[in-house]
Write a protein that holds these residues in place. Sequence first.
Motif, PDB file in Angstrom:
ATOM      1  N   LEU A   1       6.649 -23.306 109.968  1.00 25.53           N
ATOM      2  CA  LEU A   1       5.792 -23.241 108.783  1.00 25.53           C
ATOM      3  C   LEU A   1       4.908 -22.002 108.811  1.00 25.53           C
ATOM      4  O   LEU A   1       4.766 -21.318 107.799  1.00 25.53           O
ATOM      5  N   GLU A   2       4.313 -21.726 109.962  1.00 23.14           N
ATOM      6  CA  GLU A   2       3.440 -20.553 110.014  1.00 23.14           C
ATOM      7  C   GLU A   2       4.232 -19.269 109.787  1.00 23.14           C
ATOM      8  O   GLU A   2       3.772 -18.368 109.089  1.00 23.14           O
ATOM      9  N   GLN A   3       5.414 -19.185 110.363  1.00 22.10           N
ATOM     10  CA  GLN A   3       6.242 -18.001 110.132  1.00 22.10           C
ATOM     11  C   GLN A   3       6.592 -17.866 108.653  1.00 22.10           C
ATOM     12  O   GLN A   3       6.552 -16.776 108.089  1.00 22.10           O
ATOM     13  N   ALA A   4       6.923 -18.976 108.001  1.00 19.17           N
ATOM     14  CA  ALA A   4       7.269 -18.954 106.576  1.00 19.17           C
ATOM     15  C   ALA A   4       6.070 -18.553 105.721  1.00 19.17           C
ATOM     16  O   ALA A   4       6.224 -17.852 104.718  1.00 19.17           O
ATOM     17  N   VAL A   5       4.885 -18.991 106.104  1.00 16.81           N
ATOM     18  CA  VAL A   5       3.674 -18.654 105.339  1.00 16.81           C
ATOM     19  C   VAL A   5       3.439 -17.143 105.352  1.00 16.81           C
ATOM     20  O   VAL A   5       3.030 -16.569 104.344  1.00 16.81           O
TER      21      VAL A   5
ATOM     22  N   LEU B   1      11.577 -25.339 107.097  1.00 18.25           N
ATOM     23  CA  LEU B   1      11.747 -26.468 108.015  1.00 18.25           C
ATOM     24  C   LEU B   1      13.218 -26.810 108.183  1.00 18.25           C
ATOM     25  O   LEU B   1      13.687 -27.051 109.303  1.00 18.25           O
ATOM     26  N   GLU B   2      13.955 -26.838 107.096  1.00 17.19           N
ATOM     27  CA  GLU B   2      15.384 -27.135 107.152  1.00 17.19           C
ATOM     28  C   GLU B   2      16.130 -26.081 107.957  1.00 17.19           C
ATOM     29  O   GLU B   2      16.988 -26.406 108.781  1.00 17.19           O
ATOM     30  N   ALA B   3      15.819 -24.807 107.730  1.00 16.65           N
ATOM     31  CA  ALA B   3      16.482 -23.720 108.445  1.00 16.65           C
ATOM     32  C   ALA B   3      16.201 -23.780 109.946  1.00 16.65           C
ATOM     33  O   ALA B   3      17.051 -23.419 110.764  1.00 16.65           O
ATOM     34  N   ALA B   4      15.006 -24.244 110.303  1.00 13.82           N
ATOM     35  CA  ALA B   4      14.626 -24.342 111.714  1.00 13.82           C
ATOM     36  C   ALA B   4      15.131 -25.628 112.361  1.00 13.82           C
ATOM     37  O   ALA B   4      14.983 -25.820 113.566  1.00 13.82           O
ATOM     38  N   GLY B   5      15.712 -26.508 111.553  1.00 11.64           N
ATOM     39  CA  GLY B   5      16.170 -27.788 112.081  1.00 11.64           C
ATOM     40  C   GLY B   5      15.021 -28.677 112.509  1.00 11.64           C
ATOM     41  O   GLY B   5      15.143 -29.478 113.428  1.00 11.64           O
ATOM     42  N   SER B   6      13.894 -28.529 111.842  1.00 13.13           N
ATOM     43  CA  SER B   6      12.686 -29.291 112.172  1.00 13.13           C
ATOM     44  C   SER B   6      12.201 -30.051 110.941  1.00 13.13           C
ATOM     45  O   SER B   6      11.227 -29.651 110.300  1.00 13.13           O
ATOM     46  N   PRO B   7      12.868 -31.146 110.610  1.00 11.83           N
ATOM     47  CA  PRO B   7      12.438 -31.889 109.424  1.00 11.83           C
ATOM     48  C   PRO B   7      11.029 -32.453 109.591  1.00 11.83           C
ATOM     49  O   PRO B   7      10.623 -32.810 110.691  1.00 11.83           O
ATOM     50  N   ALA B   8      10.297 -32.469 108.513  1.00 16.64           N
ATOM     51  CA  ALA B   8       8.936 -33.011 108.529  1.00 16.64           C
ATOM     52  C   ALA B   8       8.548 -33.350 107.105  1.00 16.64           C
ATOM     53  O   ALA B   8       9.049 -32.746 106.152  1.00 16.64           O
ATOM     54  N   SER B   9       7.667 -34.305 106.962  1.00 17.17           N
ATOM     55  CA  SER B   9       7.079 -34.585 105.651  1.00 17.17           C
ATOM     56  C   SER B   9       6.061 -33.500 105.360  1.00 17.17           C
ATOM     57  O   SER B   9       5.414 -32.978 106.275  1.00 17.17           O
TER      58      SER B   9
ATOM     59  N   THR C   1       8.426 -25.755  98.241  1.00 14.28           N
ATOM     60  CA  THR C   1       9.862 -25.465  98.331  1.00 14.28           C
ATOM     61  C   THR C   1      10.146 -24.448  99.428  1.00 14.28           C
ATOM     62  O   THR C   1      11.071 -24.617 100.225  1.00 14.28           O
ATOM     63  N   HIS C   2       9.345 -23.407  99.481  1.00 15.33           N
ATOM     64  CA  HIS C   2       9.515 -22.358 100.493  1.00 15.33           C
ATOM     65  C   HIS C   2       9.357 -22.937 101.904  1.00 15.33           C
ATOM     66  O   HIS C   2      10.178 -22.660 102.791  1.00 15.33           O
ATOM     67  N   LEU C   3       8.336 -23.759 102.104  1.00 14.54           N
ATOM     68  CA  LEU C   3       8.095 -24.335 103.422  1.00 14.54           C
ATOM     69  C   LEU C   3       9.165 -25.366 103.790  1.00 14.54           C
ATOM     70  O   LEU C   3       9.592 -25.438 104.954  1.00 14.54           O
ATOM     71  N   THR C   4       9.608 -26.155 102.819  1.00 11.93           N
ATOM     72  CA  THR C   4      10.668 -27.133 103.074  1.00 11.93           C
ATOM     73  C   THR C   4      11.948 -26.437 103.514  1.00 11.93           C
ATOM     74  O   THR C   4      12.614 -26.869 104.462  1.00 11.93           O
TER      75      THR C   4
ATOM     76  N   LEU D   1      -4.447 -23.071  98.910  1.00  5.98           N
ATOM     77  CA  LEU D   1      -3.610 -24.267  98.976  1.00  5.98           C
ATOM     78  C   LEU D   1      -3.708 -24.905 100.353  1.00  5.98           C
ATOM     79  O   LEU D   1      -3.800 -24.204 101.363  1.00  5.98           O
ATOM     80  N   LEU D   2      -3.662 -26.221 100.383  1.00  5.09           N
ATOM     81  CA  LEU D   2      -3.645 -26.981 101.615  1.00  5.09           C
ATOM     82  C   LEU D   2      -2.232 -27.514 101.805  1.00  5.09           C
ATOM     83  O   LEU D   2      -1.682 -28.166 100.916  1.00  5.09           O
ATOM     84  N   ALA D   3      -1.637 -27.206 102.955  1.00  2.00           N
ATOM     85  CA  ALA D   3      -0.310 -27.723 103.300  1.00  2.00           C
ATOM     86  C   ALA D   3      -0.452 -28.574 104.555  1.00  2.00           C
ATOM     87  O   ALA D   3      -0.932 -28.089 105.590  1.00  2.00           O
ATOM     88  N   LEU D   4      -0.094 -29.832 104.457  1.00  8.43           N
ATOM     89  CA  LEU D   4      -0.141 -30.761 105.589  1.00  8.43           C
ATOM     90  C   LEU D   4       1.275 -31.179 105.941  1.00  8.43           C
ATOM     91  O   LEU D   4       2.106 -31.375 105.056  1.00  8.43           O
ATOM     92  N   HIS D   5       1.530 -31.355 107.245  1.00  7.54           N
ATOM     93  CA  HIS D   5       2.854 -31.781 107.674  1.00  7.54           C
ATOM     94  C   HIS D   5       2.721 -32.761 108.831  1.00  7.54           C
ATOM     95  O   HIS D   5       1.668 -32.848 109.474  1.00  7.54           O
TER      96      HIS D   5
END
Length: 93
Positions: free
Chosen positions: A18-22, A55-63, A49-52, A4-8
């Motif tokens: 994101l890397e920690q979540a992966v 991001l929310e938990a880290a307070g780092s919103p991103a597309s 969903t997992h990565l989103t 899978l490719l994940a872009l942010h």
Amino acid sequence: MPLLLALHDGDAAAAAALEQAVWQLSESHWVFGTGLLVLTGVSPAYLSTHLTRALEAAGSPASLLVTPLAENASLDGLPPEGRDWAAAALAEG
């Protein structure tokens, strides 16, 4: 296993989250710029969903965009070791 490719479009804190979540879902991934290639058995929707949530938990919103890569994906823009890793992952999948 699909690749899978994940872009942010997040900052360094988002990239770290994101890397920690992966790591929670996959021991095999490749980070480049604002993207990650993730070899995992989960669906793109599940990974998104997992990565989103991370991001929310880290307070780092991103597309975020998560999509599977096809076996014929062009990998020319990756450094040689990333290209080799991704090609091997696609060949296995």
